[in-house]
Write a protein that holds these residues in place. Sequence first.
Motif, PDB file in Angstrom:
ATOM      1  N   PHE A  83      50.158  41.021  37.340  1.00  0.00           N
ATOM      2  CA  PHE A  83      48.839  41.022  37.399  1.00  0.00           C
ATOM      3  C   PHE A  83      48.101  41.363  38.633  1.00  0.00           C
ATOM      4  CE2 PHE A  83      50.713  37.173  39.009  1.00  0.00           C
ATOM      5  CZ  PHE A  83      49.955  36.591  40.078  1.00  0.00           C
ATOM      6  N   TYR A  84      46.996  41.489  38.743  1.00  0.00           N
ATOM      7  CA  TYR A  84      46.048  41.699  39.887  1.00  0.00           C
ATOM      8  C   TYR A  84      44.825  40.968  39.800  1.00  0.00           C
ATOM      9  CZ  TYR A  84      49.084  45.598  40.867  1.00  0.00           C
ATOM     10  OH  TYR A  84      50.419  46.291  41.166  1.00  0.00           O
ATOM     11  N   TYR A  85      44.409  40.105  40.734  1.00  0.00           N
ATOM     12  CA  TYR A  85      43.308  39.335  40.606  1.00  0.00           C
ATOM     13  C   TYR A  85      42.360  39.857  41.699  1.00  0.00           C
ATOM     14  CZ  TYR A  85      45.389  37.465  44.802  1.00  0.00           C
ATOM     15  OH  TYR A  85      45.927  37.177  46.091  1.00  0.00           O
ATOM     16  N   LYS A  86      41.053  39.363  41.604  1.00  0.00           N
ATOM     17  CA  LYS A  86      39.835  39.926  42.472  1.00  0.00           C
ATOM     18  C   LYS A  86      40.129  41.438  42.512  1.00  0.00           C
ATOM     19  CE  LYS A  86      38.884  35.735  45.272  1.00  0.00           C
ATOM     20  NZ  LYS A  86      38.823  35.262  46.514  1.00  0.00           N
ATOM     21  N   ALA A  87      40.187  42.148  41.458  1.00  0.00           N
ATOM     22  CA  ALA A  87      40.343  43.459  41.272  1.00  0.00           C
ATOM     23  C   ALA A  87      39.086  44.274  41.854  1.00  0.00           C
ATOM     24  CB  ALA A  87      40.801  43.861  40.082  1.00  0.00           C
ATOM     25  N   LEU A  88      37.939  43.441  41.609  1.00  0.00           N
ATOM     26  CA  LEU A  88      36.474  44.270  42.227  1.00  0.00           C
ATOM     27  C   LEU A  88      36.193  45.453  41.309  1.00  0.00           C
ATOM     28  CD1 LEU A  88      36.918  44.211  45.932  1.00  0.00           C
ATOM     29  CD2 LEU A  88      35.803  42.423  44.444  1.00  0.00           C
ATOM     30  N   LYS A  89      36.897  45.334  39.947  1.00  0.00           N
ATOM     31  CA  LYS A  89      36.209  46.529  39.079  1.00  0.00           C
ATOM     32  C   LYS A  89      34.925  46.500  38.866  1.00  0.00           C
ATOM     33  CE  LYS A  89      38.801  44.139  35.734  1.00  0.00           C
ATOM     34  NZ  LYS A  89      38.986  43.587  34.515  1.00  0.00           N
ATOM     35  N   PRO A  90      34.244  47.667  38.892  1.00  0.00           N
ATOM     36  CA  PRO A  90      34.929  48.868  38.600  1.00  0.00           C
ATOM     37  C   PRO A  90      35.456  49.716  39.565  1.00  0.00           C
ATOM     38  CG  PRO A  90      32.510  49.333  39.000  1.00  0.00           C
ATOM     39  CD  PRO A  90      32.949  47.870  39.265  1.00  0.00           C
ATOM     40  N   ARG A  91      35.758  49.237  40.744  1.00  0.00           N
ATOM     41  CA  ARG A  91      36.568  49.906  42.044  1.00  0.00           C
ATOM     42  C   ARG A  91      37.955  50.237  41.219  1.00  0.00           C
ATOM     43  NH1 ARG A  91      36.289  47.668  47.411  1.00  0.00           N
ATOM     44  NH2 ARG A  91      37.415  49.567  47.812  1.00  0.00           N
ATOM     45  N   ILE A 150      55.134  50.001  24.585  1.00  0.00           N
ATOM     46  CA  ILE A 150      53.753  50.049  25.447  1.00  0.00           C
ATOM     47  C   ILE A 150      54.088  48.940  26.535  1.00  0.00           C
ATOM     48  CG2 ILE A 150      51.252  49.531  25.456  1.00  0.00           C
ATOM     49  CD1 ILE A 150      51.923  51.716  23.783  1.00  0.00           C
ATOM     50  N   LEU A 151      53.891  49.470  27.763  1.00  0.00           N
ATOM     51  CA  LEU A 151      53.720  48.514  28.932  1.00  0.00           C
ATOM     52  C   LEU A 151      52.377  47.959  29.024  1.00  0.00           C
ATOM     53  CD1 LEU A 151      55.356  51.384  31.380  1.00  0.00           C
ATOM     54  CD2 LEU A 151      56.475  49.382  30.191  1.00  0.00           C
ATOM     55  N   THR A 152      52.407  46.622  29.610  1.00  0.00           N
ATOM     56  CA  THR A 152      51.114  46.141  29.991  1.00  0.00           C
ATOM     57  C   THR A 152      51.149  45.139  31.609  1.00  0.00           C
ATOM     58  OG1 THR A 152      52.186  44.117  29.074  1.00  0.00           O
ATOM     59  CG2 THR A 152      51.121  45.387  27.528  1.00  0.00           C
ATOM     60  N   CYS A 153      49.639  45.170  31.773  1.00  0.00           N
ATOM     61  CA  CYS A 153      49.598  44.468  33.090  1.00  0.00           C
ATOM     62  C   CYS A 153      47.981  44.042  32.783  1.00  0.00           C
ATOM     63  CB  CYS A 153      49.340  45.557  34.107  1.00  0.00           C
ATOM     64  SG  CYS A 153      49.274  45.011  35.775  1.00  0.00           S
ATOM     65  N   LEU A 154      47.963  42.814  33.512  1.00  0.00           N
ATOM     66  CA  LEU A 154      46.679  42.319  33.731  1.00  0.00           C
ATOM     67  C   LEU A 154      45.886  42.435  34.932  1.00  0.00           C
ATOM     68  CD1 LEU A 154      47.649  38.687  32.399  1.00  0.00           C
ATOM     69  CD2 LEU A 154      47.017  40.381  31.064  1.00  0.00           C
ATOM     70  N   VAL A 155      44.540  42.945  34.855  1.00  0.00           N
ATOM     71  CA  VAL A 155      44.012  43.336  36.045  1.00  0.00           C
ATOM     72  C   VAL A 155      42.409  42.612  35.859  1.00  0.00           C
ATOM     73  CG1 VAL A 155      42.628  45.233  37.423  1.00  0.00           C
ATOM     74  CG2 VAL A 155      44.882  45.413  36.151  1.00  0.00           C
ATOM     75  N   SER A 156      42.183  41.566  36.698  1.00  0.00           N
ATOM     76  CA  SER A 156      41.129  40.781  36.588  1.00  0.00           C
ATOM     77  C   SER A 156      40.161  40.407  37.895  1.00  0.00           C
ATOM     78  CB  SER A 156      41.562  39.233  36.213  1.00  0.00           C
ATOM     79  OG  SER A 156      40.380  38.375  36.104  1.00  0.00           O
ATOM     80  N   ASN A 157      39.066  40.393  37.629  1.00  0.00           N
ATOM     81  CA  ASN A 157      38.077  40.083  38.714  1.00  0.00           C
ATOM     82  C   ASN A 157      38.050  38.585  39.041  1.00  0.00           C
ATOM     83  OD1 ASN A 157      37.671  42.844  38.809  1.00  0.00           O
ATOM     84  ND2 ASN A 157      35.308  42.630  37.901  1.00  0.00           N
ATOM     85  N   ASN A 158      38.730  37.748  38.482  1.00  0.00           N
ATOM     86  CA  ASN A 158      38.763  36.429  38.556  1.00  0.00           C
ATOM     87  C   ASN A 158      39.445  36.159  39.748  1.00  0.00           C
ATOM     88  OD1 ASN A 158      38.385  33.670  38.547  1.00  0.00           O
ATOM     89  ND2 ASN A 158      38.233  33.841  36.176  1.00  0.00           N
ATOM     90  N   ASN A 159      39.687  34.975  40.234  1.00  0.00           N
ATOM     91  CA  ASN A 159      40.428  34.381  41.564  1.00  0.00           C
ATOM     92  C   ASN A 159      41.921  34.179  41.038  1.00  0.00           C
ATOM     93  OD1 ASN A 159      41.010  31.773  40.533  1.00  0.00           O
ATOM     94  ND2 ASN A 159      38.972  31.366  40.660  1.00  0.00           N
ATOM     95  N   LYS A 160      42.820  34.097  42.384  1.00  0.00           N
ATOM     96  CA  LYS A 160      43.944  34.241  42.162  1.00  0.00           C
ATOM     97  C   LYS A 160      44.658  32.930  41.236  1.00  0.00           C
ATOM     98  CE  LYS A 160      48.286  34.143  44.903  1.00  0.00           C
ATOM     99  NZ  LYS A 160      48.759  33.898  46.324  1.00  0.00           N
ATOM    100  N   GLU A 161      44.101  31.693  41.312  1.00  0.00           N
ATOM    101  CA  GLU A 161      44.701  30.675  40.773  1.00  0.00           C
ATOM    102  C   GLU A 161      44.520  30.913  39.177  1.00  0.00           C
ATOM    103  OE1 GLU A 161      44.268  26.032  40.228  1.00  0.00           O
ATOM    104  OE2 GLU A 161      43.029  27.082  41.852  1.00  0.00           O
TER     105      GLU A 161
END
Length: 167
Positions: A89-97, A65-76
């Motif tokens: 990872f992705y930060y400031k992802a603006l989910k639910p976009r 299983i592959l994994t990735c982090l996707v968060s609406n939190n800041n870069k740091e």
Amino acid sequence: MSWFRDKFKPDMFLRDIYLLDIEELKKRGIKAVLFDIDNTLVTYYDEVAPAHTIKFFNALHESGILTCLVSNNNKERVEVFAKSLGEPFYYKALKPRRKFLKRACRELNVEPQHAALAGDQLITDICGGNRMGMYTILVAPISVKEDWFVHLKRSIEKYISKDWDIC
């Protein structure tokens, strides 16, 4: 109103993300899991991944299983945590976009229907995953300590999910 509420309805509910059944995911054709961080994997105050989180991700990887982090939190915040886990990872992802959810699927080379999104919020995580056609996993929040805006969203979530066997 039912069609509206269905946009927020998860496919699965877990009291703890670490109870996720990897074999069940594989049976469902899931090849990748995108994870929210805060209150899904750890509290807002855990800067780095604890040993049990690293072990959990290793088990996912060993099962293919592959994994990735996707968060609406800041870069740091996201970068420090992701590096401690060795995850893309992705930060400031603006989910639910969908923008960064699409990017994560492309990076992992997986179609959204073969990916799952795990998170603790209906309005951001579950709605975003459902909009992408992903398998969605709602996780009970780890901590009750949250900022005022998350508390506001939680009250809306309680109304949306009032008839569901979750939360």
